[in-house]
Scaffold this motif. Structure first.
Motif, mmCIF file in Angstrom:
data_model
loop_
_atom_site.group_PDB
_atom_site.id
_atom_site.type_symbol
_atom_site.label_atom_id
_atom_site.label_comp_id
_atom_site.label_asym_id
_atom_site.label_seq_id
_atom_site.Cartn_x
_atom_site.Cartn_y
_atom_site.Cartn_z
ATOM 1 N N THR A 166 10.470 -31.464 26.772
ATOM 2 C CA THR A 166 9.889 -30.137 26.572
ATOM 3 C C THR A 166 8.435 -30.091 27.022
ATOM 4 O OG1 THR A 166 11.369 -29.799 24.683
ATOM 5 C CG2 THR A 166 9.446 -28.350 24.854
ATOM 6 N N GLN A 167 7.695 -31.148 26.679
ATOM 7 C CA GLN A 167 6.294 -31.195 27.090
ATOM 8 C C GLN A 167 6.152 -31.164 28.613
ATOM 9 O OE1 GLN A 167 4.860 -34.744 25.178
ATOM 10 N NE2 GLN A 167 4.360 -33.685 23.265
ATOM 11 N N TRP A 168 7.000 -31.914 29.292
ATOM 12 C CA TRP A 168 6.900 -31.943 30.743
ATOM 13 C C TRP A 168 7.352 -30.627 31.381
ATOM 14 C CZ3 TRP A 168 4.011 -34.491 33.801
ATOM 15 C CH2 TRP A 168 3.549 -35.747 33.444
ATOM 16 N N LEU A 169 8.298 -29.966 30.786
ATOM 17 C CA LEU A 169 8.685 -28.644 31.283
ATOM 18 C C LEU A 169 7.526 -27.664 31.161
ATOM 19 C CD1 LEU A 169 12.340 -28.263 29.915
ATOM 20 C CD2 LEU A 169 11.628 -28.541 32.301
ATOM 21 N N LEU A 170 6.819 -27.720 30.024
ATOM 22 C CA LEU A 170 5.666 -26.834 29.844
ATOM 23 C C LEU A 170 4.547 -27.160 30.822
ATOM 24 C CD1 LEU A 170 5.521 -26.669 25.919
ATOM 25 C CD2 LEU A 170 6.319 -24.891 27.510
ATOM 26 N N ARG A 171 4.289 -28.457 31.005
ATOM 27 C CA ARG A 171 3.242 -28.847 31.950
ATOM 28 C C ARG A 171 3.578 -28.403 33.377
ATOM 29 N NH1 ARG A 171 2.971 -34.936 29.518
ATOM 30 N NH2 ARG A 171 1.691 -34.468 27.677
ATOM 31 N N THR A 172 4.811 -28.649 33.768
ATOM 32 C CA THR A 172 5.223 -28.282 35.131
ATOM 33 C C THR A 172 5.142 -26.776 35.341
ATOM 34 O OG1 THR A 172 6.700 -30.197 35.191
ATOM 35 C CG2 THR A 172 7.074 -28.464 36.817
#
Length: 400
Positions: free
Chosen positions: A5-11
């Motif tokens: 989830t964190q990486w989806l938000l960052r991307t």
């Protein structure tokens, strides 16, 4: 799941910032656009390397050095062009600073935030940016760092809570294991006490029957019926022994069942023991209660009762038909049980009712006293035993 989830938000954030910066930016020179595009490309490459190394689990193995370097590159590249008019690259720098506050050491996170601040200030000087805008971006970097530290605190607390919960579960499992072991030891003591009492008394009856048969040998009978009387008396003793064997089995079952049920009061149990001892062993047993009787815990009542039971059995073995005195003293802080019996003089006949002197054997001499001491020690009590004024005296004391 959380990491994904964190990486989806960052991307998503980087894509949105990149599109807004490159496609919708206005009033910028070609040089500014080139610098912004270069900074965005460098930031995206660093982000891609960060994601790849984290997915492979290599960042933790390298103690955060690579992560700190990648975050510094992102923060400096994005911060240096964030003062461009209409640029949203400060958002990429915020992603790096928040991650630094969350995932790196305290000193390292401040170093990365400082590098971002220097890059912002340098970019502002190079582009003659408004001082208020520069200060606003610096404040955003500071707030982002504090937010990262706050997230780090929450993560550490969650990890500590999970570790504490695991330790609590381990402690409960250990407590359950210790409780099972204690219950097993308790059952062993109860069964030993019941069997030692029952089998000890049974052995006395059998030895008495054998002594009667030996003393009334029919081959030497004078024809006056002495042989017949002796056999009848031996048959009576054996009948008592048979009844005691059945009672012992019943008591063993009761002992096991009583482990999880309430027990009768101490005074009542002692009165029953005294009456049974008089009936079986033809000995005078005197019971005296001193002080104000008060209910005890089941473990205390059971322990004191077993001491009395073992003492009565020992008296029947070593001093048959001698007077026994049982005294219970209720004090404010403790309950004391004293069981004393007169010693049988060597070579003297035990008084009467058709019995002749028999040298009764003992089984596991001293083990009963050891078991009683262990039982009382578990309750913080004490036990002493020895000859006092020509009487064998056992004194048990348990705190209230």
């Amino acid at each position: 799941m959380l990491r994904t989830t964190q990486w989806l938000l960052r991307t998503t954030a980087v894509i949105v910032i990149g599109v807004e910066t490159l496609a919708f930016g206005r009033d910028r020179s070609a040089t500014a656009d080139a610098a912004t595009a270069t900074a965005l490309a460098v930031s995206c490459i660093a982000l891609a390397l960060w994601a790849l190394l984290e997915a492979r689990g290599e960042l933790r193995a390298r103690r955060g050095t690579v992560l700190a370097l990648l975050l510094t590159v992102i923060a400096v590249a994005a911060g240096s062009v964030s003062t461009q008019h209409g640029s949203s690259m400060i958002g990429v720098a915020v992603v790096a600073v928040v991650a630094a506050g969350t995932q790196t050491e305290l000193a390292t996170s401040w170093y990365i935030a400082s590098a971002a601040a220097v890059a912002i200030a340098a970019g502002g000087l190079a582009t003659d940016a408004d001082t208020g805008s520069v200060l606003g971006y610096l404040l955003i970097v500071l707030v982002s760092l504090l937010a990262g530290h706050q997230r780090r605190s929450y993560r550490v607390q969650a990890e500590q809570s999970a570790l504490l919960l695991q330790q609590v579960e381990q402690l409960r499992a250990e407590q359950r294991r210790v409780a099972v072991l204690d219950e097993r030891a308790r059952i062993a003591r109860e069964i030993h006490d019941v069997l030692a009492h029952s089998l000890g008394a049974l052995g006395i009856q059998i030895q008495a029957a054998r002594a009667l048969l030996e003393d009334h040998d029919c081959s030497d009978s004078d024809g006056n019926g002495h042989c017949h009387a002796g056999v009848e008396r031996a048959d009576e003793v054996l009948a008592v022994a048979q009844r005691m064997a059945g009672d012992g089995l019943t008591e063993t079952r009761r002992a096991v069942n009583a482990l999880r049920t309430d027990t009768a009061s101490l005074d009542r149990q002692l009165a029953t023991m005294a009456q049974e001892h008089r009936r079986l062993h033809r000995s005078a047993v005197r019971l005296r209660i001193d002080g104000d009787a008060a209910p005890l815990q089941s473990e205390q009542t059971l322990a004191v009762a077993r001491v009395a039971q073992e003492s009565l059995t020992n008296a029947a073995k070593h001093a048959p038909h001698r007077e026994i005195q049982i005294v219970v003293l209720y004090e404010e802080e403790a309950v004391t049980l004293t069981v004393a019996n007169a010693l049988a003089p060597d070579g003297a006949d035990a008084p009467t009712a058709g019995f002749t002197t028999v040298g009764f054997a003992t089984v596991n001499g001293g083990y009963g006293l050891t078991g009683m001491r262990e039982r009382l020690l578990l309750l913080g009590g004490t036990l002493t035993a020895g000859v006092d004024d020509g009487r064998w005296t056992v004194v048990a004391k348990v705190p209230r």
